[in-house]
Design a protein around this motif. Structure first.
Motif, PDB file in Angstrom:
ATOM      1  N   PRO A 236       0.808  -1.216   0.000  1.00  0.00           N
ATOM      2  CA  PRO A 236       0.000   0.000   0.000  1.00  0.00           C
ATOM      3  C   PRO A 236       0.841   1.265   0.000  1.00  0.00           C
ATOM      4  N   ALA A 237       2.067   1.197   0.523  1.00  0.00           N
ATOM      5  CA  ALA A 237       2.923   2.379   0.540  1.00  0.00           C
ATOM      6  C   ALA A 237       3.228   2.852  -0.872  1.00  0.00           C
ATOM      7  N   VAL A 238       3.392   1.931  -1.816  1.00  0.00           N
ATOM      8  CA  VAL A 238       3.687   2.292  -3.200  1.00  0.00           C
ATOM      9  C   VAL A 238       2.455   2.911  -3.852  1.00  0.00           C
ATOM     10  N   GLU A 239       1.279   2.365  -3.554  1.00  0.00           N
ATOM     11  CA  GLU A 239       0.047   2.865  -4.160  1.00  0.00           C
ATOM     12  C   GLU A 239      -0.229   4.315  -3.781  1.00  0.00           C
ATOM     13  N   ASP A 240       0.204   4.729  -2.589  1.00  0.00           N
ATOM     14  CA  ASP A 240      -0.085   6.071  -2.093  1.00  0.00           C
ATOM     15  C   ASP A 240       0.845   7.135  -2.675  1.00  0.00           C
ATOM     16  N   ILE A 241       1.885   6.740  -3.369  1.00  0.00           N
ATOM     17  CA  ILE A 241       2.868   7.689  -3.890  1.00  0.00           C
ATOM     18  C   ILE A 241       2.552   7.983  -5.355  1.00  0.00           C
ATOM     19  N   THR A 242       2.527   9.255  -5.694  1.00  0.00           N
ATOM     20  CA  THR A 242       2.247   9.650  -7.070  1.00  0.00           C
ATOM     21  C   THR A 242       3.458   9.377  -7.961  1.00  0.00           C
TER      22      THR A 242
ATOM     23  N   LYS B 274       9.978  -2.200 -12.523  1.00  0.00           N
ATOM     24  CA  LYS B 274       9.299  -0.966 -12.101  1.00  0.00           C
ATOM     25  C   LYS B 274       8.696  -1.137 -10.715  1.00  0.00           C
ATOM     26  N   ASP B 275       8.023  -2.266 -10.497  1.00  0.00           N
ATOM     27  CA  ASP B 275       7.395  -2.522  -9.200  1.00  0.00           C
ATOM     28  C   ASP B 275       8.434  -2.567  -8.087  1.00  0.00           C
ATOM     29  N   LYS B 276       9.545  -3.227  -8.352  1.00  0.00           N
ATOM     30  CA  LYS B 276      10.582  -3.361  -7.329  1.00  0.00           C
ATOM     31  C   LYS B 276      11.246  -2.018  -7.030  1.00  0.00           C
ATOM     32  N   ILE B 277      11.535  -1.233  -8.061  1.00  0.00           N
ATOM     33  CA  ILE B 277      12.128   0.085  -7.838  1.00  0.00           C
ATOM     34  C   ILE B 277      11.133   0.979  -7.108  1.00  0.00           C
ATOM     35  N   SER B 278       9.857   0.911  -7.485  1.00  0.00           N
ATOM     36  CA  SER B 278       8.831   1.702  -6.797  1.00  0.00           C
ATOM     37  C   SER B 278       8.764   1.331  -5.320  1.00  0.00           C
ATOM     38  N   THR B 279       8.873   0.055  -5.017  1.00  0.00           N
ATOM     39  CA  THR B 279       8.861  -0.399  -3.628  1.00  0.00           C
ATOM     40  C   THR B 279      10.056   0.174  -2.873  1.00  0.00           C
ATOM     41  N   ILE B 280      11.220   0.111  -3.487  1.00  0.00           N
ATOM     42  CA  ILE B 280      12.419   0.676  -2.839  1.00  0.00           C
ATOM     43  C   ILE B 280      12.234   2.174  -2.610  1.00  0.00           C
ATOM     44  N   LEU B 281      11.755   2.878  -3.645  1.00  0.00           N
ATOM     45  CA  LEU B 281      11.600   4.332  -3.545  1.00  0.00           C
ATOM     46  C   LEU B 281      10.525   4.726  -2.539  1.00  0.00           C
ATOM     47  N   SER B 282       9.562   3.849  -2.296  1.00  0.00           N
ATOM     48  CA  SER B 282       8.490   4.170  -1.337  1.00  0.00           C
ATOM     49  C   SER B 282       9.043   4.322   0.072  1.00  0.00           C
ATOM     50  N   HIS B 283      10.248   3.840   0.309  1.00  0.00           N
ATOM     51  CA  HIS B 283      10.845   3.917   1.643  1.00  0.00           C
ATOM     52  C   HIS B 283      11.838   5.062   1.778  1.00  0.00           C
ATOM     53  N   PHE B 284      11.989   5.889   0.754  1.00  0.00           N
ATOM     54  CA  PHE B 284      12.851   7.061   0.803  1.00  0.00           C
ATOM     55  C   PHE B 284      11.970   8.305   0.747  1.00  0.00           C
ATOM     56  N   LYS B 285      12.391   9.318   1.446  1.00  0.00           N
ATOM     57  CA  LYS B 285      11.620  10.575   1.415  1.00  0.00           C
ATOM     58  C   LYS B 285      12.474  11.718   0.996  1.00  0.00           C
TER      59      LYS B 285
END
Length: 159
Positions: free
Chosen positions: A42-48, A148-159
């Motif tokens: 869900p963290a990935v889904e919430d990020i534009t 793409k999914d894996k990179i998005s998951t990694i990026l979802s944990h960086f701010k």
């Protein structure tokens, strides 16, 4: 083994190790319940897409700064494959096509090395190659949906 085969084997080994690390990170991110039901994080889904692009661009800039600062000619701190994946990911999210030569130029590695890395990453299912319909000499590169999914998951944990 000839030198090219040795280098390809080393790249495959490094990619396998990186894939294991990504899988381990993904395991930390996704709870065991989500793994069993194949529910997206869900963290990935919430990020534009704009925020993912921003985070990827910052991470790519940091990676290049790290390499430029710490590499004293040895290349020990270069993350060429990761940088190529991030660069391609950013272009994909922006709807831009990217060529092998563009990736080689932006990663700062020789074209032949970039082509070898791209071929290995394509074999591993991280990147996809497609011909340019207007110029058969040119090939477009994109990240696979899995990548793409894996990179998005990694990026979802960086701010």
């Amino acid at each position: 083994m000839d030198p090219v085969s040795v280098e390809i084997a080393a790249i495959r080994s490094a990619l396998a190790e990186a894939t294991e690390k990504i899988e381990a990170l993904n395991g930390l991110v996704v709870s065991s319940e989500n793994d069993e039901t194949d529910t997206p994080d869900p963290a990935v889904e919430d990020i534009t897409a704009a925020e993912l692009i921003h985070r990827a661009e910052r991470l790519l800039k940091w990676s290049r700064l790290k390499a430029d600062t710490l590499n004293l000619g040895s290349g020990l701190f270069a993350d060429s494959c990761w940088n190529m994946c991030l660069d391609t990911y950013i272009c994909d999210l922006k709807g831009q096509k990217i060529t092998v030569s563009s990736i080689a130029h932006s990663s700062g590695i020789p074209m032949t090395t970039a082509m070898r890395y791209i071929n290995v990453m394509a074999e591993e299912g991280l990147l996809e190659k497609s011909p340019n319909p207007s110029d058969n000499r040119m090939v477009f590169i994109s990240t696979s949906e899995t990548c793409k999914d894996k990179i998005s998951t990694i990026l979802s944990h960086f701010k």
